[in-house]
Design a protein around this motif. Structure first.
Motif, PDB file in Angstrom:
ATOM      1  N   MET A   1     -56.297  -4.250 -13.468  1.00 25.85           N
ATOM      2  CA  MET A   1     -55.892  -3.465 -12.297  1.00 25.85           C
ATOM      3  C   MET A   1     -56.663  -4.021 -11.095  1.00 25.85           C
ATOM      4  SD  MET A   1     -53.334  -1.478 -12.073  1.00 25.85           S
ATOM      5  CE  MET A   1     -52.163  -1.118 -13.343  1.00 25.85           C
ATOM      6  N   GLU A   2     -57.541  -5.080 -11.367  1.00 29.89           N
ATOM      7  CA  GLU A   2     -58.644  -5.362 -10.618  1.00 29.89           C
ATOM      8  C   GLU A   2     -57.882  -6.164  -9.273  1.00 29.89           C
ATOM      9  OE1 GLU A   2     -62.044  -5.860  -8.841  1.00 29.89           O
ATOM     10  OE2 GLU A   2     -61.733  -4.581 -10.815  1.00 29.89           O
ATOM     11  N   LYS A   3     -56.818  -6.793  -9.819  1.00 28.74           N
ATOM     12  CA  LYS A   3     -56.165  -7.703  -8.611  1.00 28.74           C
ATOM     13  C   LYS A   3     -55.462  -6.823  -7.584  1.00 28.74           C
ATOM     14  CE  LYS A   3     -51.796  -8.341 -11.160  1.00 28.74           C
ATOM     15  NZ  LYS A   3     -51.091  -9.683 -11.568  1.00 28.74           N
ATOM     16  N   TYR A   4     -55.325  -5.723  -7.993  1.00 29.72           N
ATOM     17  CA  TYR A   4     -54.677  -4.630  -6.894  1.00 29.72           C
ATOM     18  C   TYR A   4     -55.766  -3.674  -6.213  1.00 29.72           C
ATOM     19  CZ  TYR A   4     -50.383  -5.866  -9.746  1.00 29.72           C
ATOM     20  OH  TYR A   4     -49.363  -6.357 -10.529  1.00 29.72           O
ATOM     21  N   LEU A   5     -57.007  -4.040  -6.443  1.00 28.03           N
ATOM     22  CA  LEU A   5     -57.994  -3.388  -5.658  1.00 28.03           C
ATOM     23  C   LEU A   5     -58.866  -4.360  -4.750  1.00 28.03           C
ATOM     24  CD1 LEU A   5     -59.234  -1.132  -8.544  1.00 28.03           C
ATOM     25  CD2 LEU A   5     -58.187  -0.547  -6.608  1.00 28.03           C
ATOM     26  N   LYS A   6     -58.443  -5.818  -4.810  1.00 32.57           N
ATOM     27  CA  LYS A   6     -59.024  -6.797  -3.967  1.00 32.57           C
ATOM     28  C   LYS A   6     -59.040  -6.833  -2.680  1.00 32.57           C
ATOM     29  CE  LYS A   6     -59.099 -11.858  -4.085  1.00 32.57           C
ATOM     30  NZ  LYS A   6     -58.664 -13.120  -4.503  1.00 32.57           N
ATOM     31  N   GLU A   7     -60.141  -6.966  -1.880  1.00 29.25           N
ATOM     32  CA  GLU A   7     -60.186  -7.103  -0.689  1.00 29.25           C
ATOM     33  C   GLU A   7     -59.504  -8.436  -0.133  1.00 29.25           C
ATOM     34  OE1 GLU A   7     -62.660  -6.132   3.546  1.00 29.25           O
ATOM     35  OE2 GLU A   7     -63.622  -6.560   1.408  1.00 29.25           O
ATOM     36  N   THR A   8     -58.859  -8.791   0.870  1.00 24.20           N
ATOM     37  CA  THR A   8     -57.920  -9.988   1.317  1.00 24.20           C
ATOM     38  C   THR A   8     -58.382  -9.861   2.731  1.00 24.20           C
ATOM     39  OG1 THR A   8     -55.935  -9.062   1.951  1.00 24.20           O
ATOM     40  CG2 THR A   8     -56.325  -9.810  -0.516  1.00 24.20           C
ATOM     41  N   THR A   9     -57.656 -11.217   3.442  1.00 29.39           N
ATOM     42  CA  THR A   9     -57.969 -11.307   4.638  1.00 29.39           C
ATOM     43  C   THR A   9     -57.248 -10.449   5.496  1.00 29.39           C
ATOM     44  OG1 THR A   9     -58.250 -13.767   4.740  1.00 29.39           O
ATOM     45  CG2 THR A   9     -57.446 -12.949   6.719  1.00 29.39           C
ATOM     46  N   MET A  10     -55.924  -9.990   5.185  1.00 26.85           N
ATOM     47  CA  MET A  10     -55.213  -8.832   6.071  1.00 26.85           C
ATOM     48  C   MET A  10     -55.572  -7.601   5.292  1.00 26.85           C
ATOM     49  SD  MET A  10     -51.509 -10.476   5.636  1.00 26.85           S
ATOM     50  CE  MET A  10     -50.464  -9.204   6.420  1.00 26.85           C
ATOM     51  N   LEU A  11     -56.156  -7.340   3.912  1.00 17.45           N
ATOM     52  CA  LEU A  11     -56.815  -6.087   3.529  1.00 17.45           C
ATOM     53  C   LEU A  11     -57.974  -6.047   3.609  1.00 17.45           C
ATOM     54  CD1 LEU A  11     -54.300  -5.681   0.409  1.00 17.45           C
ATOM     55  CD2 LEU A  11     -53.830  -5.007   2.644  1.00 17.45           C
ATOM     56  N   ASP A  12     -58.400  -6.014   5.031  1.00 12.13           N
ATOM     57  CA  ASP A  12     -59.928  -6.160   5.348  1.00 12.13           C
ATOM     58  C   ASP A  12     -60.572  -4.800   5.292  1.00 12.13           C
ATOM     59  OD1 ASP A  12     -58.476  -5.358   7.798  1.00 12.13           O
ATOM     60  OD2 ASP A  12     -59.849  -6.291   9.169  1.00 12.13           O
TER      61      ASP A  12
END
Length: 232
Positions: free
Chosen positions: A1-12
């Motif tokens: 599930m870790e990849k579904y919690l990751k912060e990204t450029t858009m999900l800042d």
């Protein structure tokens, strides 16, 4: 599930204003179901339905705008969920432009691409994935639209809506899927970990001239039409 919690450029979600909002609303203090429901309701009703300048806006900019559509409101929804340690992912589609008729009018509608890029958010809760799309239209806008079209008791397509039961849409989250534009889907792109990943592969296709006209004229006319409905 870790990849579904990751912060990204858009999900800042480390953004100061996003963190401040979460603290003020005390979402991290709620149990998981209440947290999902409260964030969902916030994105649906306090981030008004409207058209931003681009689908690739980060969540912090959508929050600052205070309005959004399927893709941009979804970005904010995902960022808030992940900030509260709730796994989520994105599902990409194309929808028929006819569901935008009314919000789009005249030359804007005529020149719009036949297929419009669309997405919804899928949330993992209690060992199950839920498909959530009903956050796109704020409740005030939807109620005014329903009142304007009282005689429509079945399928409705237009003004940002494409559902079978217009007067009784499934838009409240209570451990269930929610939909508001699903009947307009014409193409399924599948599931992606983040909007960043989805937009690298699929996005709204239009000429440079049409993109310029949308950003600087079309979306403003569309937002004006939406406000007219909300202010009825």
């Amino acid at each position: 599930m870790e990849k579904y919690l990751k912060e990204t450029t858009m999900l800042d979600y480390s953004n100061e204003k996003i963190q401040k909002l979460i603290k003020e609303r005390k979402w991290n203090e709620l149990d998981e179901f209440e947290c999902i429901r409260d964030i969902y309701n916030f994105v649906r009703d306090e981030i008004l339905f409207g058209y931003n300048i681009d689908d690739s806006l980060p969540a912090s900019k959508v929050l600052a705008d205070g309005f959004g559509q399927c893709n941009t409101k979804g970005t904010l929804f995902m960022a808030l969920l992940r900030a509260c340690n709730i796994p989520c992912r994105i599902h990409g589609f194309m929808i028929d432009k006819k569901l935008q008729k009314g919000a789009m009018t005249g030359i804007v509608y005529k020149n719009a691409p036949q297929k419009v890029f669309h997405s919804w958010v899928e949330v993992y809760h209690e060992n199950q994935w839920y498909e959530l799309e009903g956050y796109i239209l704020d409740i005030m806008y939807l109620r005014k639209l329903q009142n304007k079209n009282k005689k429509c008791t079945g399928t409705f397509c237009g003004y940002g809506v494409a559902i079978k039961d217009f007067q009784n849409p499934t838009i409240d989250f209570n451990r269930n899927n929610t939909y508001i534009q699903s009947e307009g889907i014409t193409q399924d792109f599948g599931i992606y970990d983040s909007p960043d990943d989805l937009l690298q592969v699929h996005h709204q296709e239009m000429s440079a001239v049409k993109a310029f006209m949308y950003k600087h004229l079309g979306r403003h006319l569309m937002n004006r039409n939406v406000k007219k409905i909300r202010n009825l």
